[in-house]
Design an enzyme around this catalytic site. Sequence first.
Site, mmCIF file in Angstrom:
data_model
loop_
_atom_site.group_PDB
_atom_site.id
_atom_site.type_symbol
_atom_site.label_atom_id
_atom_site.label_comp_id
_atom_site.label_asym_id
_atom_site.label_seq_id
_atom_site.Cartn_x
_atom_site.Cartn_y
_atom_site.Cartn_z
ATOM 1 C CE1 TYR A 35 1.102 -0.224 4.352
ATOM 2 C CE2 TYR A 35 0.046 1.881 4.352
ATOM 3 C CZ TYR A 35 0.825 0.965 4.862
ATOM 4 O OH TYR A 35 1.422 1.338 6.246
ATOM 5 N NE ARG A 54 6.724 4.289 0.589
ATOM 6 C CZ ARG A 54 6.739 5.089 1.775
ATOM 7 N NH1 ARG A 54 7.935 5.263 2.483
ATOM 8 N NH2 ARG A 54 5.447 5.418 1.952
ATOM 9 N NE ARG A 102 -5.355 -19.848 3.698
ATOM 10 C CZ ARG A 102 -4.422 -20.804 4.293
ATOM 11 N NH1 ARG A 102 -4.553 -22.241 4.034
ATOM 12 N NH2 ARG A 102 -3.521 -20.499 5.253
ATOM 13 C CE LYS A 150 3.167 3.089 3.423
ATOM 14 N NZ LYS A 150 3.451 3.319 4.845
HETATM 15 N N1 PDD Z 1 2.807 5.154 7.398
HETATM 16 N N2 PDD Z 1 7.675 3.963 8.949
HETATM 17 C C1 PDD Z 1 6.424 3.284 8.811
HETATM 18 C C2 PDD Z 1 6.172 1.800 9.534
HETATM 19 C C3 PDD Z 1 5.341 3.690 8.473
HETATM 20 O O1 PDD Z 1 4.145 2.913 8.141
HETATM 21 C C4 PDD Z 1 5.334 4.862 7.715
HETATM 22 C C5 PDD Z 1 3.830 5.771 6.795
HETATM 23 C C6 PDD Z 1 6.340 5.930 7.874
HETATM 24 C C7 PDD Z 1 6.530 7.143 7.068
HETATM 25 O O2 PDD Z 1 6.688 6.995 5.612
HETATM 26 P P1 PDD Z 1 6.059 8.390 4.898
HETATM 27 O O3 PDD Z 1 6.795 9.418 5.424
HETATM 28 O O4 PDD Z 1 6.588 7.919 3.433
HETATM 29 O O5 PDD Z 1 4.790 8.352 4.827
HETATM 30 C C8 PDD Z 1 7.539 5.298 8.315
HETATM 31 C C9 PDD Z 1 1.614 5.577 6.746
HETATM 32 C C10 PDD Z 1 1.262 7.003 6.586
HETATM 33 C C11 PDD Z 1 0.475 4.897 7.291
HETATM 34 O O6 PDD Z 1 0.755 3.625 7.154
HETATM 35 O O7 PDD Z 1 -0.637 5.244 7.266
#
Ligand code: PDD
Length: 285
Positions: A35, A54, A102, A150
């Site tokens: 995501y 990313r 699955r 992510k």
């Molecule tokens: N989260 N580290 C983690 C584990 C994160 O989930 C996030 C962002 C960041 C910061 O990344 P960025 O600056 O690219 O948003 C660091 C998003 C906002 C979320 O999960 O909602």
Amino acid sequence: MTAPRIVYLNGEFLPFAEARVPIMDRGFLFADGIYEVSAVIDGRLVDNAAHLARLDRSLGEIGIRNPHDAQSWERLQTELVARNGVTEGLVYMQVTRGVAERDFAFPKAGTEPTVMMFTQAKTVLANPLAETGARVVTVEDLRWKRRDIKSVALLAQVLAKQQAAEAGVAEAWMVEDGAVTEGSSSTAFIVSRERVLVTRPLSTALLPGITRASVLRLAAEADLRIEERLIPVAEAYEAQEAFYTSASAFVMPVVEIDGRAIGEGRPGPLTRRLRELYIEAARQG
Ligand code: PDD
């Protein structure tokens, strides 16, 4: 009457209630997906090219074809933001490996990725927490070894954030071997006693925060000293200032860690300056 909430699912803009994903979606069964979250201010996407880059990288790392190039992604995001009349808030994007019976390994026949987006209207700029400063607690980092992806597998972060919620604070800083890895949904920074901006260097052990990168660039332009190294928890307690960054929090001052006041116990001047610089840069696009 407010306009109905519209979401994006697999090529269609749909009313929220009509957007359905089959139970065999691998995102639902295995968290087999990734995501992204981009902020919206003044009706415009912030740092979006970097978020889309990313997203592309996360997909590549787990072998899911990116269904759109950056230009088409941005066109879809912009349309969704407009359809929902969001001037300030977030766009959430998710891509999973798709729907298949699955079975752990990737489906042999191949699947169409499930592509979903929604918006959230939210106060990002005039966030009251940025005025008072956030309190955080440290928690054990329970995550896997590829935190640079992510991934939608966020159970460790859900549990971390719940610990924060139960402690009545805004964020949890996750800790491994006595050092802060990152926030449960943010990147952790301190300003050391020597007035140096400190954050952990990039590796597979943390998400390469997009806001982190922008803040480091702005800090370098403002001639601030920067060190990319581990932040021991003991040093964080004694820091001059602390803050965290993310697409939703921007630059969020931290005024207390595990009940210990940081600096004067109010948002520090350097943190305030970085927040202003970041907002200014975001507004200029
Ligand atoms: N989260 N580290 C983690 C584990 C994160 O989930 C996030 C962002 C960041 C910061 O990344 P960025 O600056 O690219 O948003 C660091 C998003 C906002 C979320 O999960 O909602």
